[in-house]
Design a protein around this motif. Structure first.
Motif, PDB file in Angstrom:
ATOM      1  N   ALA A   1       0.835  -1.209   0.000  1.00 51.14           N
ATOM      2  CA  ALA A   1       0.000   0.000   0.000  1.00 51.14           C
ATOM      3  C   ALA A   1       0.862   1.248   0.000  1.00 51.14           C
ATOM      4  CB  ALA A   1      -0.927   0.006   1.214  1.00 51.14           C
ATOM      5  N   GLU A   2       0.301   2.309  -0.543  1.00 46.29           N
ATOM      6  CA  GLU A   2       0.905   3.631  -0.481  1.00 46.29           C
ATOM      7  C   GLU A   2      -0.124   4.585   0.122  1.00 46.29           C
ATOM      8  OE1 GLU A   2       3.725   5.867  -3.494  1.00 46.29           O
ATOM      9  OE2 GLU A   2       1.632   6.265  -4.020  1.00 46.29           O
ATOM     10  N   ILE A   3       0.247   5.229   1.216  1.00 50.68           N
ATOM     11  CA  ILE A   3      -0.680   6.097   1.931  1.00 50.68           C
ATOM     12  C   ILE A   3      -0.165   7.531   1.911  1.00 50.68           C
ATOM     13  CG2 ILE A   3      -1.492   4.256   3.438  1.00 50.68           C
ATOM     14  CD1 ILE A   3       0.348   5.319   5.620  1.00 50.68           C
ATOM     15  N   PHE A   4      -1.081   8.476   1.995  1.00 49.35           N
ATOM     16  CA  PHE A   4      -0.727   9.891   2.063  1.00 49.35           C
ATOM     17  C   PHE A   4      -1.077  10.412   3.455  1.00 49.35           C
ATOM     18  CE2 PHE A   4      -2.166  14.327   1.859  1.00 49.35           C
ATOM     19  CZ  PHE A   4      -0.983  14.939   1.465  1.00 49.35           C
ATOM     20  N   VAL A   5      -0.125  11.091   4.085  1.00 48.33           N
ATOM     21  CA  VAL A   5      -0.325  11.650   5.426  1.00 48.33           C
ATOM     22  C   VAL A   5      -0.056  13.156   5.361  1.00 48.33           C
ATOM     23  CG1 VAL A   5       0.313  11.528   7.856  1.00 48.33           C
ATOM     24  CG2 VAL A   5       0.446   9.472   6.423  1.00 48.33           C
ATOM     25  N   PRO A   6      -1.028  13.978   5.725  1.00 52.50           N
ATOM     26  CA  PRO A   6      -0.816  15.437   5.701  1.00 52.50           C
ATOM     27  C   PRO A   6       0.178  15.875   6.778  1.00 52.50           C
ATOM     28  CG  PRO A   6      -3.165  14.878   5.733  1.00 52.50           C
ATOM     29  CD  PRO A   6      -2.410  13.636   6.061  1.00 52.50           C
ATOM     30  N   VAL A   7       0.684  17.068   6.630  1.00 57.45           N
ATOM     31  CA  VAL A   7       1.666  17.617   7.547  1.00 57.45           C
ATOM     32  C   VAL A   7       1.095  17.741   8.951  1.00 57.45           C
ATOM     33  CG1 VAL A   7       1.011  19.984   6.933  1.00 57.45           C
ATOM     34  CG2 VAL A   7       3.273  19.537   7.903  1.00 57.45           C
ATOM     35  N   TRP A   8       1.926  17.401   9.941  1.00 57.44           N
ATOM     36  CA  TRP A   8       1.635  17.570  11.358  1.00 57.44           C
ATOM     37  C   TRP A   8       0.386  16.795  11.802  1.00 57.44           C
ATOM     38  CZ3 TRP A   8       2.267  23.606  11.899  1.00 57.44           C
ATOM     39  CH2 TRP A   8       3.604  23.944  11.634  1.00 57.44           C
ATOM     40  N   THR A   9       0.117  15.674  11.182  1.00 54.40           N
ATOM     41  CA  THR A   9      -1.044  14.882  11.585  1.00 54.40           C
ATOM     42  C   THR A   9      -0.621  13.449  11.879  1.00 54.40           C
ATOM     43  OG1 THR A   9      -1.581  14.284   9.295  1.00 54.40           O
ATOM     44  CG2 THR A   9      -2.665  16.240  10.217  1.00 54.40           C
ATOM     45  N   SER A  10      -1.459  12.770  12.644  1.00 49.48           N
ATOM     46  CA  SER A  10      -1.260  11.361  12.979  1.00 49.48           C
ATOM     47  C   SER A  10      -2.435  10.570  12.423  1.00 49.48           C
ATOM     48  CB  SER A  10      -1.157  11.184  14.499  1.00 49.48           C
ATOM     49  OG  SER A  10      -0.898   9.837  14.830  1.00 49.48           O
ATOM     50  N   GLN A  11      -2.147   9.542  11.618  1.00 45.39           N
ATOM     51  CA  GLN A  11      -3.179   8.732  10.981  1.00 45.39           C
ATOM     52  C   GLN A  11      -3.100   7.301  11.500  1.00 45.39           C
ATOM     53  OE1 GLN A  11      -5.483   9.690   8.635  1.00 45.39           O
ATOM     54  NE2 GLN A  11      -4.805  11.814   8.598  1.00 45.39           N
ATOM     55  N   LEU A  12      -4.286   6.667  11.628  1.00 42.48           N
ATOM     56  CA  LEU A  12      -4.363   5.286  12.104  1.00 42.48           C
ATOM     57  C   LEU A  12      -4.752   4.364  10.959  1.00 42.48           C
ATOM     58  CD1 LEU A  12      -4.315   3.401  14.662  1.00 42.48           C
ATOM     59  CD2 LEU A  12      -6.793   3.702  14.729  1.00 42.48           C
ATOM     60  N   TYR A  13      -4.038   3.236  10.854  1.00 39.24           N
ATOM     61  CA  TYR A  13      -4.340   2.215   9.851  1.00 39.24           C
ATOM     62  C   TYR A  13      -4.364   0.847  10.531  1.00 39.24           C
ATOM     63  CZ  TYR A  13      -3.562   5.796   6.323  1.00 39.24           C
ATOM     64  OH  TYR A  13      -3.642   6.931   5.577  1.00 39.24           O
ATOM     65  N   VAL A  14      -5.040  -0.100   9.865  1.00 34.02           N
ATOM     66  CA  VAL A  14      -5.227  -1.435  10.449  1.00 34.02           C
ATOM     67  C   VAL A  14      -4.897  -2.489   9.408  1.00 34.02           C
ATOM     68  CG1 VAL A  14      -6.804  -2.966  11.680  1.00 34.02           C
ATOM     69  CG2 VAL A  14      -7.106  -0.480  11.854  1.00 34.02           C
ATOM     70  N   SER A  15      -4.143  -3.501   9.825  1.00 34.28           N
ATOM     71  CA  SER A  15      -3.866  -4.664   8.982  1.00 34.28           C
ATOM     72  C   SER A  15      -4.340  -5.914   9.711  1.00 34.28           C
ATOM     73  CB  SER A  15      -2.368  -4.773   8.668  1.00 34.28           C
ATOM     74  OG  SER A  15      -2.101  -5.963   7.935  1.00 34.28           O
ATOM     75  N   ASP A  16      -5.229  -6.672   9.061  1.00 31.22           N
ATOM     76  CA  ASP A  16      -5.679  -7.960   9.592  1.00 31.22           C
ATOM     77  C   ASP A  16      -4.927  -9.066   8.868  1.00 31.22           C
ATOM     78  OD1 ASP A  16      -8.288  -7.511  11.398  1.00 31.22           O
ATOM     79  OD2 ASP A  16      -8.310  -6.055   9.766  1.00 31.22           O
ATOM     80  N   TRP A  17      -4.494 -10.087   9.602  1.00 28.65           N
ATOM     81  CA  TRP A  17      -3.665 -11.110   8.978  1.00 28.65           C
ATOM     82  C   TRP A  17      -3.808 -12.472   9.665  1.00 28.65           C
ATOM     83  CZ3 TRP A  17       0.031 -12.809  12.516  1.00 28.65           C
ATOM     84  CH2 TRP A  17       0.377 -11.927  13.547  1.00 28.65           C
ATOM     85  N   TRP A  18      -3.479 -13.516   8.907  1.00 32.83           N
ATOM     86  CA  TRP A  18      -3.379 -14.903   9.381  1.00 32.83           C
ATOM     87  C   TRP A  18      -1.986 -15.407   9.049  1.00 32.83           C
ATOM     88  CZ3 TRP A  18      -6.631 -18.550  11.692  1.00 32.83           C
ATOM     89  CH2 TRP A  18      -7.948 -18.163  11.895  1.00 32.83           C
ATOM     90  N   GLN A  19      -1.455 -16.240   9.956  1.00 29.85           N
ATOM     91  CA  GLN A  19      -0.140 -16.829   9.693  1.00 29.85           C
ATOM     92  C   GLN A  19       0.042 -18.084  10.539  1.00 29.85           C
ATOM     93  OE1 GLN A  19       2.350 -15.722   7.421  1.00 29.85           O
ATOM     94  NE2 GLN A  19       3.095 -17.773   7.913  1.00 29.85           N
ATOM     95  N   SER A  20       0.528 -19.150   9.930  1.00 27.71           N
ATOM     96  CA  SER A  20       0.912 -20.347  10.687  1.00 27.71           C
ATOM     97  C   SER A  20       2.287 -20.128  11.294  1.00 27.71           C
ATOM     98  CB  SER A  20       0.940 -21.575   9.766  1.00 27.71           C
ATOM     99  OG  SER A  20      -0.322 -21.798   9.184  1.00 27.71           O
ATOM    100  N   ALA A  21       2.476 -20.639  12.507  1.00 32.21           N
ATOM    101  CA  ALA A  21       3.748 -20.412  13.203  1.00 32.21           C
ATOM    102  C   ALA A  21       3.897 -21.430  14.326  1.00 32.21           C
ATOM    103  CB  ALA A  21       3.821 -18.988  13.763  1.00 32.21           C
TER     104      ALA A  21
END
Length: 734
Positions: free
Chosen positions: A538-558
């Motif tokens: 992914a490529e995300i854009f974040v404006p100046v002096w701001t904090s952005q929240l993103y979420v990644s859901d995932w599955w993995q064998s381990a």
């Protein structure tokens, strides 16, 4: 005579003859172009299947299945999913696919739903070639039905279309968005990504269709089951079960024979007993809507063909008729498998008048849906802020501070005083009132610089990336299946684009979902998400002096990161925790029998045994209220433009993450549901069914590689491991 001469001269003119002869050639060329265009379109077939037969749940991942049949020239295509409704305008998804001549390909693209309303959920789906030219498209694709978070959805693979489960609909007092839904799926387009199955509460599988599933589809279904899904198996023939190894392994009984049950009034009595279903408890003490359900004499008089066999020791007989089990259930991980030993797709059940009520009980539809009185409180409880905001309050950059409202009012008052009375008094003393044409612009420039300086001091900082991982550890033999939720916050000191990547087996990416109270949309800036197989870039854009929240859901064998066992010895619980990680678990809690106990710290790569009194510990509901009562104000404060006295930040991350894991208890205490959670996050139902839950906090560590593909000056990472284990209770006897 004049007309004849004119025509003769026209045809005697050579240029005229050439022009006349060109007309048929020109039309022939046009017809050829039209034919080739139609042939090219006919050579490419592009179909889009949205959600679960058009049913899309709020606050959940759902599948968008794209089917491409190419009988034309080979090319490399890109499928784009672009929101065109009122939501998710800046969350675009794409996937690249090779399309050789004569191929049929189906792709499952996970998409996150952020609304409960059909008119807001609209997408444009396009197929582009290498040059970016549209080869095929489906515009304004919308769901048939959009349901609120927490609404019951049953997926189904019936033997025939007429055998499709139809759930009884609720009363007119319930809104359309909370009415239960059932969806008939096709084996050819059943998703093989477990993340896209989580929107379903239960899944009906006719045993005859089990053999048609691919290995990947079976793996996805079993992963969904292990996380907490409810698989309902309608047994048609004994050979269907015994001839399908994976189905035979998880069945709650060994089937071996067929028998006829002449009387089966117990089925009707079971429905009249209430909507507790197979497992779910009626938390709201709602009256039983099926207590006066009318009987069906024709059904009761007809003999019932039942598959019989041996019930396994770990299984429970839910319903019997004349000592013959009709419904048997057993736990599989956090989920369960229920076997219907009398096929609901054969007579007499197929024509049973109360079959929709039977499916409502099997799907464990909340009794509130069928309440005839005013249901506004229940409708209201299905909306609210999203739980994403709570995680944002935990990991948002502390470099960003908000100007308190009081200081804003003071600044505004000073500005008005300067440009008004003070300016007038000063110029009056100088006897130069016309200078106001010079002083006023100076005041504007001065205060603009002051505001910029204040903003710089409050919000300027260094690039920061923070991660908080919520990981469910699910047993799969001697290995583990990790179902992770990674919440990531990024702070940018400039307007910039950043690359994000997750290479887990299955992984998805989305922006912050603010919930229905925030308009049902993402609260993040532009993001272009490319699905690379089952993971993303992914490529995300974040404006100046701001904090952005993103979420990644995932599955993995381990390999197993942690493990624990619990046994009852008199008035004590004996708990052994194994930490296989190379770092200590700094804060560990155990939830058992409605209480939460503090196990302190578990050293790295060592087991530790505890003997805990059953009288010790704090009530789980009290713990959730103590550490979660401020969630609502914290989420609301994050969406305010100005400061709220520090209410938008949560500093106690370990205990707050534990409280988030049991949010439904907070809703009961507050009397309403104020936070919308995605499927599988709330462990309250697991805690109520004789399970112990271990919650272990690992500081300054992450279970996966960092998703940020860019350097940062500041970074923090923490992980909460969540694992369940059944209590050592005796199996039910027949």
């Amino acid at each position: 005579m004049f007309n004849i001469m004119v025509r003769t001269r026209m045809f005697d003119n050579p240029p005229a003859r050439r022009r006349a002869g060109a007309h048929p050639i020109r039309w022939l060329g046009i017809l050829l172009i039209i034919f080739l265009t139609l042939s090219a379109r006919a050579a490419l077939q592009f179909d889009v299947f949205l959600g679960y037969e058009g049913v899309v749940p709020e606050a959940s991942w759902f599948p968008v299945v794209c089917e491409v049949k190419n009988d034309g020239p080979s090319f490399t295509g890109t499928i784009e999913i672009v929101p065109s409704g009122n939501i998710n305008q800046d969350q675009n998804r794409s996937v690249t696919v090779e399309l050789p001549t004569g191929t049929l390909k189906r792709l499952v693209i996970p998409v996150f739903s952020t609304t409960r309303y059909v008119n807001q959920a609209v997408w444009d789906v396009r197929l582009l070639d290498q040059r970016g030219k549209v080869q095929a498209q489906q515009t304004s694709v919308r769901s048939k039905k959009q349901v609120a978070a927490g609404t019951t959805i049953m997926g189904a693979l019936p033997r025939t279309a007429s055998g499709m489960p139809i759930i009884r609909q609720g009363s007119s007092a319930s809104t359309l968005e909370i009415q239960p839904a059932s969806a008939r799926l096709q084996t050819s387009i059943l998703p093989d990504n477990p993340l896209t199955l989580e929107g379903m509460d239960c899944f009906y599988l006719n045993s005859e269709k089990a053999i048609e599933l691919t290995v990947n589809q079976v793996d996805a279904l079993l992963a969904w089951l292990n996380l907490g899904g409810h698989l309902i198996v309608g047994v048609e023939q004994i050979a269907d079960v015994n001839g399908t190894p994976w189905l035979k392994k998880i069945m709650p009984c060994d089937v071996s024979d067929m028998k006829t049950v002449p009387s089966h009034a117990e089925l009707q009595d079971w429905i009249r007993a209430g909507l507790g279903g197979v497992q779910r408890k009626n938390r709201n003490n709602t009256s039983n809507p099926f207590s006066d359900l009318a009987g069906d004499r024709t059904f009761e008089a007809a003999p019932l063909q039942v598959v019989s066999g041996k019930v396994r020791n770990t299984s429970e007989v839910v319903l019997s008729a004349e000592s013959t089990p009709l419904i048997v259930t057993s736990h599989q991980g956090r989920g369960r498998v229920t076997a219907l030993l009398a096929s609901p797709e054969r007579e007499p059940m197929r024509s049973w008048k109360n079959l929709p009520a039977f499916w409502a009980k099997m799907a464990e539809v909340p009794a509130n849906v069928y309440a005839t009185e005013n249901n506004n409180n229940y409708n209201y409880s299905h909306g609210g802020w999203s739980v994403d905001g709570v995680f944002g309050a935990m990991i948002d950059s502390k470099q960003v501070r908000k100007l308190p409202v009081g200081w804003l009012l003071v600044l505004l008052l000073v500005y008005l005083l300067v440009i008004g009375p003070l300016d007038q008094i000063w110029l009056k003393r100088l006897k130069r009132p016309m200078l106001t044409w010079i002083t006023f612009p100076c005041y504007v420039v001065l205060f603009s610089l002051l505001i910029y300086f204040i903003g710089y001091k409050l919000r300027a900082g260094e690039t920061e990336w923070n991660e908080l991982h919520l990981v469910d550890v699910l047993m799969n033999g001697k290995q583990a299946e990790l179902r992770g939720r990674t919440y990531a916050s990024i702070y940018s000191p400039v307007n910039a684009k950043y690359k994000i990547e997750n290479q887990q087996h299955f992984s998805t990416f989305r922006g912050e979902y603010v919930g229905s109270w925030g308009g049902g949309s993402h609260d993040s800036e532009q993001a272009d998400i490319v699905q690379n197989g089952d993971n993303f870039l992914a490529e995300i854009f974040v404006p100046v002096w701001t904090s952005q929240l993103y979420v990644s859901d995932w599955w993995q064998s381990a390999a197993l990161p942690i493990n624990f066992t619990i046994t009852s010895e008199g008035n004590d619980w004996v708990v052994t925790v194994e930490n296989h990680l190379d770092q200590p678990l700094t804060e560990v809690h155990l939830v058992v029998s409605g209480k939460i106990l503090d196990l302190k710290e578990i050293p790295a790569e060592k087991p530790k045994t505890f003997r805990l009194s059953k009288n010790d510990g704090m009530g789980l509901k009290d713990f959730v209220w103590q550490h979660g009562s401020g969630f609502q104000s914290a989420v609301g404060g994050r969406h305010q433009a100005f400061g709220m006295g520090g209410q938008s930040q949560i500093n106690d991350l370990p205990n707050s993450c534990v409280a988030i894991s049991f949010l439904s208890y907070l809703a009961q205490t507050q009397g309403q549901r104020e936070l919308v959670t995605p499927p599988g996050m709330d462990l309250s139902p697991v805690a109520e069914h004789d399970n112990a839950i271990l919650l272990a906090w690992e500081s300054d560590s992450a279970p996966i590689k960092p998703m940020n593909q860019f350097p940062t000056r500041r970074s923090h990472k923490n992980t909460l491991w969540r694992m369940t284990a059944p209590l050592n209770s005796q199996p039910s006897s027949l």
